[in-house]
Design a protein around this motif. Structure first.
Motif, PDB file in Angstrom:
ATOM      1  N   LYS A  54      53.870  42.724  41.896  1.00  0.00           N
ATOM      2  CA  LYS A  54      53.097  42.967  43.266  1.00  0.00           C
ATOM      3  C   LYS A  54      52.034  43.852  43.202  1.00  0.00           C
ATOM      4  CE  LYS A  54      56.276  40.283  46.097  1.00  0.00           C
ATOM      5  NZ  LYS A  54      57.418  40.289  47.307  1.00  0.00           N
ATOM      6  N   GLU A  55      52.874  45.113  43.104  1.00  0.00           N
ATOM      7  CA  GLU A  55      52.061  46.222  43.146  1.00  0.00           C
ATOM      8  C   GLU A  55      50.900  46.431  42.227  1.00  0.00           C
ATOM      9  OE1 GLU A  55      50.469  49.576  44.757  1.00  0.00           O
ATOM     10  OE2 GLU A  55      52.450  48.602  45.566  1.00  0.00           O
ATOM     11  N   MET A  56      51.020  45.857  40.883  1.00  0.00           N
ATOM     12  CA  MET A  56      50.082  45.728  39.721  1.00  0.00           C
ATOM     13  C   MET A  56      48.892  44.780  40.380  1.00  0.00           C
ATOM     14  SD  MET A  56      52.143  45.805  36.212  1.00  0.00           S
ATOM     15  CE  MET A  56      50.709  45.002  35.393  1.00  0.00           C
ATOM     16  N   ALA A  57      49.211  43.739  40.927  1.00  0.00           N
ATOM     17  CA  ALA A  57      48.237  42.599  41.631  1.00  0.00           C
ATOM     18  C   ALA A  57      47.439  43.264  42.598  1.00  0.00           C
ATOM     19  CB  ALA A  57      49.008  41.384  42.063  1.00  0.00           C
ATOM     20  N   ARG A  58      48.256  44.106  43.561  1.00  0.00           N
ATOM     21  CA  ARG A  58      47.352  44.812  44.690  1.00  0.00           C
ATOM     22  C   ARG A  58      46.510  45.889  44.021  1.00  0.00           C
ATOM     23  NH1 ARG A  58      52.712  45.360  47.697  1.00  0.00           N
ATOM     24  NH2 ARG A  58      52.945  43.623  49.013  1.00  0.00           N
ATOM     25  N   GLU A  59      46.859  46.610  43.120  1.00  0.00           N
ATOM     26  CA  GLU A  59      46.038  47.481  42.437  1.00  0.00           C
ATOM     27  C   GLU A  59      44.851  46.805  41.788  1.00  0.00           C
ATOM     28  OE1 GLU A  59      44.194  50.827  41.567  1.00  0.00           O
ATOM     29  OE2 GLU A  59      45.894  50.678  42.936  1.00  0.00           O
ATOM     30  N   ARG A  60      45.214  45.692  41.170  1.00  0.00           N
ATOM     31  CA  ARG A  60      43.684  44.955  40.389  1.00  0.00           C
ATOM     32  C   ARG A  60      42.959  44.390  41.323  1.00  0.00           C
ATOM     33  NH1 ARG A  60      47.126  42.266  35.472  1.00  0.00           N
ATOM     34  NH2 ARG A  60      47.524  43.981  34.291  1.00  0.00           N
ATOM     35  N   ARG A  63      40.801  47.332  42.731  1.00  0.00           N
ATOM     36  CA  ARG A  63      39.689  47.616  41.835  1.00  0.00           C
ATOM     37  C   ARG A  63      38.681  46.562  41.708  1.00  0.00           C
ATOM     38  NH1 ARG A  63      43.502  48.718  36.521  1.00  0.00           N
ATOM     39  NH2 ARG A  63      44.587  50.259  37.420  1.00  0.00           N
ATOM     40  N   ALA A  64      39.098  45.174  41.619  1.00  0.00           N
ATOM     41  CA  ALA A  64      38.153  44.188  41.814  1.00  0.00           C
ATOM     42  C   ALA A  64      37.168  44.215  43.080  1.00  0.00           C
ATOM     43  CB  ALA A  64      38.762  43.066  41.551  1.00  0.00           C
ATOM     44  N   ARG A  65      37.840  44.483  44.366  1.00  0.00           N
ATOM     45  CA  ARG A  65      37.055  44.470  45.220  1.00  0.00           C
ATOM     46  C   ARG A  65      35.968  45.588  45.116  1.00  0.00           C
ATOM     47  NH1 ARG A  65      41.546  44.888  48.332  1.00  0.00           N
ATOM     48  NH2 ARG A  65      42.332  42.823  48.351  1.00  0.00           N
ATOM     49  N   ALA A  67      34.707  46.760  42.705  1.00  0.00           N
ATOM     50  CA  ALA A  67      33.681  46.682  41.824  1.00  0.00           C
ATOM     51  C   ALA A  67      32.657  45.653  42.214  1.00  0.00           C
ATOM     52  CB  ALA A  67      34.270  46.020  40.498  1.00  0.00           C
ATOM     53  N   VAL A  68      33.264  44.595  42.976  1.00  0.00           N
ATOM     54  CA  VAL A  68      32.368  43.686  43.510  1.00  0.00           C
ATOM     55  C   VAL A  68      31.393  44.171  44.627  1.00  0.00           C
ATOM     56  CG1 VAL A  68      32.269  41.593  44.906  1.00  0.00           C
ATOM     57  CG2 VAL A  68      33.734  41.698  42.676  1.00  0.00           C
ATOM     58  N   THR A  69      31.834  45.155  45.641  1.00  0.00           N
ATOM     59  CA  THR A  69      31.113  45.696  46.663  1.00  0.00           C
ATOM     60  C   THR A  69      30.057  46.875  46.206  1.00  0.00           C
ATOM     61  OG1 THR A  69      33.001  47.007  47.297  1.00  0.00           O
ATOM     62  CG2 THR A  69      32.838  44.730  48.203  1.00  0.00           C
ATOM     63  N   SER A  70      30.212  47.180  44.757  1.00  0.00           N
ATOM     64  CA  SER A  70      29.235  48.394  44.548  1.00  0.00           C
ATOM     65  C   SER A  70      27.854  47.667  44.459  1.00  0.00           C
ATOM     66  CB  SER A  70      29.826  48.923  43.262  1.00  0.00           C
ATOM     67  OG  SER A  70      29.508  47.881  42.370  1.00  0.00           O
ATOM     68  N   ARG A  71      26.934  48.643  44.666  1.00  0.00           N
ATOM     69  CA  ARG A  71      25.388  48.333  44.705  1.00  0.00           C
ATOM     70  C   ARG A  71      25.177  47.956  43.050  1.00  0.00           C
ATOM     71  NH1 ARG A  71      21.874  52.327  47.331  1.00  0.00           N
ATOM     72  NH2 ARG A  71      22.261  50.937  49.079  1.00  0.00           N
ATOM     73  N   GLN A  72      25.732  48.575  42.088  1.00  0.00           N
ATOM     74  CA  GLN A  72      25.353  48.231  40.698  1.00  0.00           C
ATOM     75  C   GLN A  72      26.062  46.906  40.416  1.00  0.00           C
ATOM     76  OE1 GLN A  72      27.629  50.895  38.099  1.00  0.00           O
ATOM     77  NE2 GLN A  72      26.261  50.354  36.346  1.00  0.00           N
TER      78      GLN A  72
END
Length: 140
Positions: A54-60, A63-65, A67-72
């Motif tokens: 669960k903790e690994m899934a939350r961390e991933r 990270r995905a959020r 990465a997606v919300t960044s301007r780049q």
């Protein structure tokens, strides 16, 4: 008397060391038994593994959020969308150009602009129907 007191004192010191050693051995044995009991406890191990997953899934997900919300990431997505749209337009143009060059397409264009259209039907009483389109002149 002094010799006897020394031997008694030496014996007392030896027994005290033995008691301390026995206490250390008991403590080590207790820790070993606890470790073996923990290994044998399948439910606790499963819970620990599930918590770790669960903790690994939350961390991933975090990270995905990020990465997606960044301007780049948004600019990359826009560039990717533009590339896909361009590729689709090029493919559609190529298909259209190829169809335009085929003999069947040329014949269809010629028939479409002809002054008379023929419709041929199978399995009917009047299999051929002639209709004047009004385009061009009719040469007989």
């Amino acid at each position: 008397m002094t010799a006897q007191s020394k031997s008694r004192h030496g014996a007392d010191a030896g027994t005290e060391e033995l008691r301390q050693e026995v206490d250390r051995a008991r403590q080590e044995l207790g820790e070993t038994v606890e470790a073996l009991a923990a290994r044998a406890d399948v439910k606790a191990m499963a819970r620990d593994k599930a918590d770790q997953a669960k903790e690994m899934a939350r961390e991933r997900a975090r990270r995905a959020r990020r990465a997606v919300t960044s301007r780049q990431a948004r600019t990359r997505a826009a560039q990717g969308g533009a590339a896909v749209a361009t590729a689709g337009a090029v493919a559609a143009l190529a298909v259209w150009m190829r169809r335009r060059r085929t003999p069947q397409a040329r014949l269809r264009r010629t028939i479409r602009n002809a002054p008379v259209r023929l419709r041929v039907r199978r399995a009917q009483r009047a299999p051929i129907r002639v209709r004047r389109t009004g385009r061009g002149t009719l040469h007989i």
